[in-house]
Design a protein around this motif. Structure first.
Motif, PDB file in Angstrom:
ATOM      1  N   GLY A  35       0.795  -1.215   0.000  1.00 20.31           N
ATOM      2  CA  GLY A  35       0.000   0.000   0.000  1.00 20.31           C
ATOM      3  C   GLY A  35       0.825   1.262   0.000  1.00 20.31           C
ATOM      4  O   GLY A  35       0.371   2.335   0.405  1.00 20.31           O
ATOM      5  N   SER A  36       2.062   1.154  -0.503  1.00 16.81           N
ATOM      6  CA  SER A  36       2.961   2.310  -0.465  1.00 16.81           C
ATOM      7  C   SER A  36       3.900   2.274  -1.660  1.00 16.81           C
ATOM      8  O   SER A  36       4.593   1.267  -1.868  1.00 16.81           O
ATOM      9  CB  SER A  36       3.778   2.308   0.828  1.00 16.81           C
ATOM     10  N   LEU A  37       3.934   3.374  -2.427  1.00  9.37           N
ATOM     11  CA  LEU A  37       4.872   3.465  -3.537  1.00  9.37           C
ATOM     12  C   LEU A  37       6.302   3.581  -3.011  1.00  9.37           C
ATOM     13  O   LEU A  37       7.232   3.030  -3.599  1.00  9.37           O
ATOM     14  CB  LEU A  37       4.539   4.667  -4.434  1.00  9.37           C
ATOM     15  N   GLN A  38       6.478   4.291  -1.901  1.00 11.58           N
ATOM     16  CA  GLN A  38       7.817   4.440  -1.335  1.00 11.58           C
ATOM     17  C   GLN A  38       8.380   3.091  -0.905  1.00 11.58           C
ATOM     18  O   GLN A  38       9.543   2.775  -1.173  1.00 11.58           O
ATOM     19  CB  GLN A  38       7.775   5.398  -0.147  1.00 11.58           C
ATOM     20  N   ALA A  39       7.551   2.266  -0.250  1.00 15.35           N
ATOM     21  CA  ALA A  39       8.004   0.941   0.162  1.00 15.35           C
ATOM     22  C   ALA A  39       8.279   0.057  -1.045  1.00 15.35           C
ATOM     23  O   ALA A  39       9.228  -0.734  -1.049  1.00 15.35           O
ATOM     24  CB  ALA A  39       6.950   0.288   1.061  1.00 15.35           C
ATOM     25  N   ALA A  40       7.460   0.210  -2.097  1.00 13.19           N
ATOM     26  CA  ALA A  40       7.663  -0.571  -3.322  1.00 13.19           C
ATOM     27  C   ALA A  40       8.977  -0.196  -3.993  1.00 13.19           C
ATOM     28  O   ALA A  40       9.714  -1.062  -4.480  1.00 13.19           O
ATOM     29  CB  ALA A  40       6.494  -0.351  -4.288  1.00 13.19           C
ATOM     30  N   ALA A  41       9.292   1.097  -4.021  1.00 15.64           N
ATOM     31  CA  ALA A  41      10.556   1.550  -4.613  1.00 15.64           C
ATOM     32  C   ALA A  41      11.746   0.998  -3.830  1.00 15.64           C
ATOM     33  O   ALA A  41      12.739   0.553  -4.415  1.00 15.64           O
ATOM     34  CB  ALA A  41      10.601   3.082  -4.643  1.00 15.64           C
ATOM     35  N   LYS A  42      11.641   1.008  -2.503  1.00 18.27           N
ATOM     36  CA  LYS A  42      12.724   0.481  -1.666  1.00 18.27           C
ATOM     37  C   LYS A  42      12.934  -1.004  -1.923  1.00 18.27           C
ATOM     38  O   LYS A  42      14.065  -1.477  -2.038  1.00 18.27           O
ATOM     39  CB  LYS A  42      12.403   0.729  -0.197  1.00 18.27           C
ATOM     40  N   GLN A  43      11.841  -1.748  -2.049  1.00 15.94           N
ATOM     41  CA  GLN A  43      11.955  -3.181  -2.297  1.00 15.94           C
ATOM     42  C   GLN A  43      12.569  -3.456  -3.656  1.00 15.94           C
ATOM     43  O   GLN A  43      13.323  -4.418  -3.838  1.00 15.94           O
ATOM     44  CB  GLN A  43      10.584  -3.847  -2.196  1.00 15.94           C
ATOM     45  N   ALA A  44      12.270  -2.595  -4.645  1.00 14.43           N
ATOM     46  CA  ALA A  44      12.822  -2.754  -5.993  1.00 14.43           C
ATOM     47  C   ALA A  44      14.240  -2.207  -6.103  1.00 14.43           C
ATOM     48  O   ALA A  44      14.857  -2.290  -7.160  1.00 14.43           O
ATOM     49  CB  ALA A  44      11.925  -2.060  -7.014  1.00 14.43           C
ATOM     50  N   GLN A  45      14.727  -1.575  -5.020  1.00 14.13           N
ATOM     51  CA  GLN A  45      16.082  -1.008  -4.952  1.00 14.13           C
ATOM     52  C   GLN A  45      16.282   0.097  -5.985  1.00 14.13           C
ATOM     53  O   GLN A  45      17.299   0.169  -6.660  1.00 14.13           O
ATOM     54  CB  GLN A  45      17.138  -2.099  -5.113  1.00 14.13           C
ATOM     55  N   ILE A  46      15.265   0.932  -6.109  1.00 13.03           N
ATOM     56  CA  ILE A  46      15.358   2.128  -6.940  1.00 13.03           C
ATOM     57  C   ILE A  46      14.893   3.319  -6.108  1.00 13.03           C
ATOM     58  O   ILE A  46      14.261   3.145  -5.064  1.00 13.03           O
ATOM     59  CB  ILE A  46      14.497   2.018  -8.229  1.00 13.03           C
ATOM     60  N   SER A  47      15.205   4.515  -6.555  1.00 20.25           N
ATOM     61  CA  SER A  47      14.787   5.695  -5.810  1.00 20.25           C
ATOM     62  C   SER A  47      13.290   5.940  -5.993  1.00 20.25           C
ATOM     63  O   SER A  47      12.681   5.506  -6.979  1.00 20.25           O
ATOM     64  CB  SER A  47      15.569   6.919  -6.291  1.00 20.25           C
ATOM     65  N   TYR A  48      12.710   6.653  -5.045  1.00 19.35           N
ATOM     66  CA  TYR A  48      11.292   7.001  -5.137  1.00 19.35           C
ATOM     67  C   TYR A  48      11.041   7.839  -6.387  1.00 19.35           C
ATOM     68  O   TYR A  48      10.033   7.666  -7.081  1.00 19.35           O
ATOM     69  CB  TYR A  48      10.859   7.766  -3.887  1.00 19.35           C
ATOM     70  N   ARG A  49      11.963   8.750  -6.696  1.00 17.95           N
ATOM     71  CA  ARG A  49      11.794   9.605  -7.880  1.00 17.95           C
ATOM     72  C   ARG A  49      11.740   8.771  -9.161  1.00 17.95           C
ATOM     73  O   ARG A  49      10.930   9.027 -10.047  1.00 17.95           O
ATOM     74  CB  ARG A  49      12.952  10.616  -7.975  1.00 17.95           C
ATOM     75  N   TYR A  50      12.629   7.785  -9.229  1.00 20.12           N
ATOM     76  CA  TYR A  50      12.640   6.942 -10.425  1.00 20.12           C
ATOM     77  C   TYR A  50      11.346   6.132 -10.509  1.00 20.12           C
ATOM     78  O   TYR A  50      10.757   5.989 -11.593  1.00 20.12           O
ATOM     79  CB  TYR A  50      13.844   6.008 -10.393  1.00 20.12           C
ATOM     80  N   ALA A  51      10.892   5.597  -9.370  1.00 21.45           N
ATOM     81  CA  ALA A  51       9.651   4.814  -9.356  1.00 21.45           C
ATOM     82  C   ALA A  51       8.462   5.668  -9.787  1.00 21.45           C
ATOM     83  O   ALA A  51       7.621   5.235 -10.588  1.00 21.45           O
ATOM     84  CB  ALA A  51       9.413   4.238  -7.963  1.00 21.45           C
ATOM     85  N   TRP A  52       8.396   6.888  -9.264  1.00 22.70           N
ATOM     86  CA  TRP A  52       7.283   7.775  -9.615  1.00 22.70           C
ATOM     87  C   TRP A  52       7.357   8.158 -11.100  1.00 22.70           C
ATOM     88  O   TRP A  52       6.330   8.185 -11.797  1.00 22.70           O
ATOM     89  CB  TRP A  52       7.312   9.027  -8.744  1.00 22.70           C
ATOM     90  N   GLY A  53       8.550   8.433 -11.583  1.00 25.08           N
ATOM     91  CA  GLY A  53       8.703   8.769 -13.004  1.00 25.08           C
ATOM     92  C   GLY A  53       8.297   7.625 -13.903  1.00 25.08           C
ATOM     93  O   GLY A  53       7.657   7.830 -14.946  1.00 25.08           O
ATOM     94  N   LEU A  54       8.659   6.395 -13.524  1.00 21.02           N
ATOM     95  CA  LEU A  54       8.295   5.217 -14.309  1.00 21.02           C
ATOM     96  C   LEU A  54       6.783   5.028 -14.331  1.00 21.02           C
ATOM     97  O   LEU A  54       6.177   4.744 -15.372  1.00 21.02           O
ATOM     98  CB  LEU A  54       8.974   3.978 -13.720  1.00 21.02           C
ATOM     99  N   MET A  55       6.144   5.220 -13.180  1.00 16.09           N
ATOM    100  CA  MET A  55       4.695   5.085 -13.099  1.00 16.09           C
ATOM    101  C   MET A  55       4.013   6.151 -13.964  1.00 16.09           C
ATOM    102  O   MET A  55       3.058   5.861 -14.707  1.00 16.09           O
ATOM    103  CB  MET A  55       4.257   5.215 -11.641  1.00 16.09           C
TER     104      MET A  55
END
Length: 358
Positions: A35-55
């Motif tokens: 239930g968290s994009l930040q936790a998902a980014a951490k698990q994927a070992q990428i930055s939150y900014r990169y995860a948000w940009g990809l989404m």
């Protein structure tokens, strides 16, 4: 030795095809679980900014939201995200047993050849770059195993000096900045023991959004309050180069918005800029073109391989140099912006590289 076989999604609009990054699937799965994009980014070992940009990128491509943010309740999958994840999971459940069997069969076949190939394995420490990646792929196609590790230039040369790798890739600026850095490089290189093989001459500079909407022209523009920057990680050769350029022009890095926000590859830098999360990054011209971004060249570099002179007649080194000298190899990379491969694979003297940096 184990193999895994997976499948990838591709989105097509007419003749335009785009491969969907597997990281997107991993993010959707983690968001559903946490239930968290930040936790998902951490698990994927990428930055939150990169995860948000990809989404954001794939929501735009699909013209549908993949996630929904709820105040006080975190992030959940939107219907499109749920459908996408379910389809992937269903295909995995159906296909993975067959794919696993095929991977096992391949492993058994290759293990029969492994003993004969062990004497060809190379361990190469290199600075990240598209040509290095292409070289690794070509060697693998020819069944010449290569262990490729990405580090900064000086770290690579240190590993070669201490016997922790078979060869080291390094890049050094051409011009006054290269002259300043030359003593650090030569302290790790013995001309009597190490032969330099030229790989590529390349351009590094500022990667900005298409059309350069912030009118970024020089390094000093990075200190403007309206410019948001994305940086390479500390310890990388490109970060080292940027810091030298900032110091040379007396630009205070603390005034740069986003200087402390780091990514680990040239590709990630370009992706962040392309997503709109950052206005500018520092990296390769070729990567900027891949993402249809604008590029402002700031420095040209020599990129060389440092190889042990007493081992150059060994089969893996001979094959590596042969590939670099092939006209078809050089033609295959001719479209990379800011790359000059005319000397690729040629032995070069220390004066060619380090005096031309002065």
């Amino acid at each position: 030795m184990e193999f895994t076989i997976d499948f990838h999604w591709q989105l097509s609009h007419g003749n335009r095809k785009k491969a969907i990054d597997p990281v997107l699937i991993a993010l959707l799965k983690s968001i559903e679980e946490s239930g968290s994009l930040q936790a998902a980014a951490k698990q994927a070992q990428i930055s939150y900014r990169y995860a948000w940009g990809l989404m954001e990128k794939w929501q735009t491509e699909l013209s549908l939201p993949l996630i929904e943010k709820h105040r006080g309740r975190g992030t959940a999958l939107a219907p499109a995200g749920q459908y996408f994840l379910r389809a992937h999971q269903q295909l995995q459940a159906r296909l993975m047993p067959q794919l696993s069997n095929q991977a096992t069969q391949l492993r058994q076949q290759l293990q029969q050849l492994q003993a004969a190939q062990q004497n060809l394995r190379l361990t190469l420490f290199a600075s990240h770059g598209l040509v290095v990646n292409a070289l690794r792929d070509r060697l693998n196609e020819l069944a010449i195993p290569i262990d490729l590790h990405f580090h900064g230039s000086l770290e690579n040369l240190e590993a070669l000096k201490t016997g922790n790798c078979d060869g080291a890739g390094f890049h050094i600026p051409i011009g006054p900045l290269g002259q300043q850095l030359t003593p650090d490089y030569l302290a790790l290189l013995d001309p009597n023991k190490i032969q330099l093989i030229y790989l590529v001459r390349r351009q590094q500079g500022l990667i900005v959004q298409a059309g350069n909407p912030k009118s970024i022209r020089t390094l000093s523009d990075l200190a403007r309050a309206d410019v948001h920057f994305i940086n390479r990680q500390q310890g990388s050769a490109t970060r080292f180069l940027l810091d030298q350029l900032l110091r040379q022009q007396a630009i205070n890095s603390q005034q740069i918005q986003g200087y402390s926000h780091e990514e680990f590859t040239h590709m990630a830098i370009a992706a962040i800029v392309a997503s709109g999360v950052a206005d500018c990054g520092f990296g390769l011209a070729a990567v900027a073109r891949k993402f249809s971004l604008d590029f402002l060249p700031l420095v040209e570099e020599h990129y060389c391989l440092a190889l042990p002179a007493d081992r150059l007649q060994e089969a893996p080194f001979q094959e590596l140099i042969r590939i670099l000298q092939l006209p078809e190899w050089q033609r295959s990379l001719a479209d990379l912006a800011g790359y000059d491969l005319r000397l690729s694979g040629q032995p070069v003297s220390y004066s060619d590289i380090f005096q031309s940096s002065s």
